[in-house]
Design a protein around this motif. Sequence first.
Motif, short mmCIF file in Angstrom:
data_model
loop_
_atom_site.label_atom_id
_atom_site.label_comp_id
_atom_site.label_asym_id
_atom_site.label_seq_id
_atom_site.Cartn_x
_atom_site.Cartn_y
_atom_site.Cartn_z
N VAL A 2 17.35 -15.05 22.67
CA VAL A 2 16.06 -14.88 22.41
C VAL A 2 15.55 -15.97 21.37
O VAL A 2 14.15 -15.96 21.27
CB VAL A 2 15.71 -13.33 21.75
N TYR A 3 16.39 -16.55 20.69
CA TYR A 3 16.02 -17.62 19.73
C TYR A 3 17.18 -18.67 19.38
O TYR A 3 18.28 -18.14 19.56
CB TYR A 3 15.79 -17.04 18.38
N SER A 4 17.02 -19.76 19.30
CA SER A 4 17.81 -20.80 19.01
C SER A 4 17.13 -21.74 18.15
O SER A 4 16.15 -22.37 18.50
CB SER A 4 18.52 -21.35 20.28
N LYS B 71 10.31 -8.84 20.85
CA LYS B 71 9.66 -7.72 21.36
C LYS B 71 8.86 -6.86 20.23
O LYS B 71 8.72 -6.10 20.18
CB LYS B 71 10.78 -6.83 21.88
N GLY B 72 7.87 -7.92 19.92
CA GLY B 72 6.87 -7.71 19.03
C GLY B 72 7.45 -7.30 17.47
O GLY B 72 6.66 -6.84 16.50
N HIS B 73 8.53 -7.59 17.24
CA HIS B 73 8.98 -7.35 15.98
C HIS B 73 9.21 -8.82 15.34
O HIS B 73 9.71 -9.75 15.80
CB HIS B 73 10.50 -6.75 15.88
N ASP B 74 8.76 -8.67 13.94
CA ASP B 74 8.85 -10.09 13.19
C ASP B 74 10.16 -10.20 12.65
O ASP B 74 10.89 -9.17 11.75
CB ASP B 74 7.85 -9.97 12.01
N SER C 281 14.47 -21.68 27.60
CA SER C 281 13.49 -21.82 28.96
C SER C 281 12.20 -21.07 28.72
O SER C 281 12.19 -20.06 27.88
CB SER C 281 14.30 -21.43 30.16
N LEU C 282 11.12 -21.45 29.58
CA LEU C 282 10.01 -20.58 29.42
C LEU C 282 10.24 -19.26 29.63
O LEU C 282 9.57 -18.24 29.27
CB LEU C 282 8.99 -21.12 30.28
N LYS C 283 11.16 -18.93 30.82
CA LYS C 283 11.47 -17.73 31.14
C LYS C 283 12.20 -16.85 29.91
O LYS C 283 11.56 -15.60 29.69
CB LYS C 283 12.40 -17.58 32.43
N GLU C 284 12.96 -17.44 29.29
CA GLU C 284 13.53 -17.02 28.00
C GLU C 284 12.69 -16.56 27.06
O GLU C 284 12.73 -15.44 26.45
CB GLU C 284 14.76 -17.68 27.74
N LYS C 285 11.47 -17.47 26.81
CA LYS C 285 10.54 -17.21 25.67
C LYS C 285 9.66 -15.94 26.30
O LYS C 285 9.37 -15.05 25.31
CB LYS C 285 9.89 -18.51 25.61
N ARG C 286 9.48 -15.87 27.45
CA ARG C 286 8.43 -14.89 27.70
C ARG C 286 9.17 -13.49 27.78
O ARG C 286 8.77 -12.45 27.40
CB ARG C 286 8.01 -15.00 29.33
N LEU C 287 10.51 -13.37 28.17
CA LEU C 287 11.17 -12.00 28.01
C LEU C 287 11.50 -11.85 26.55
O LEU C 287 11.61 -10.86 26.32
CB LEU C 287 12.79 -12.25 28.71
N ALA C 288 11.41 -12.59 25.85
CA ALA C 288 11.62 -12.37 24.35
C ALA C 288 10.52 -11.76 23.72
O ALA C 288 10.70 -10.85 22.78
CB ALA C 288 12.19 -13.51 23.42
N ALA D 271 19.98 -16.31 18.36
CA ALA D 271 19.86 -14.68 18.39
C ALA D 271 19.86 -14.47 19.89
O ALA D 271 19.31 -14.87 20.65
CB ALA D 271 18.67 -14.56 17.84
N TYR D 272 20.72 -13.17 19.96
CA TYR D 272 20.58 -12.58 21.26
C TYR D 272 20.22 -11.15 21.34
O TYR D 272 20.33 -10.62 20.21
CB TYR D 272 22.16 -12.71 21.72
N LEU D 273 19.62 -10.55 22.32
CA LEU D 273 19.15 -9.08 22.45
C LEU D 273 19.93 -8.60 23.46
O LEU D 273 20.12 -9.07 24.68
CB LEU D 273 17.77 -9.18 22.77
#
Length: 100
Positions: free
Chosen positions: A84-86, A10-13, A92-99, A73-75
């Motif tokens: 949001v990360y593994s 979500k825009g955070h490094d 999946s592409l959907k999970e990447k876009r939502l993250a 990592a989960y949000l």
Amino acid sequence: MRKEFNFKVKGHDVRVTNSWLRGAKLYVDGDLRDFDKSFIATGKTALMSANLEDEGVLEIFPLSGLFSVELDAYLTKQEVRQQVYSSHERLSLKEKRLAQ
């Protein structure tokens, strides 16, 4: 042995570092937010977390092997948990876009 994971949420490094002697540390936008000195991690419990305000709570689930460390990592926001990360599974592409 030192290992580092870098990803965006979500825009955070986000950066997670792990060292045998210094443990694991969670950085969000360059600020140290949490740390853990557990020697063994099963991946079933969040050992570090950071509040990302309106975005939710970022939870880090490390998984240690004999010579390696992986993490998920989960949000979590309002009882909804989204991966949001593994470091060891493809999202999946959907999970990447939502993250993002």
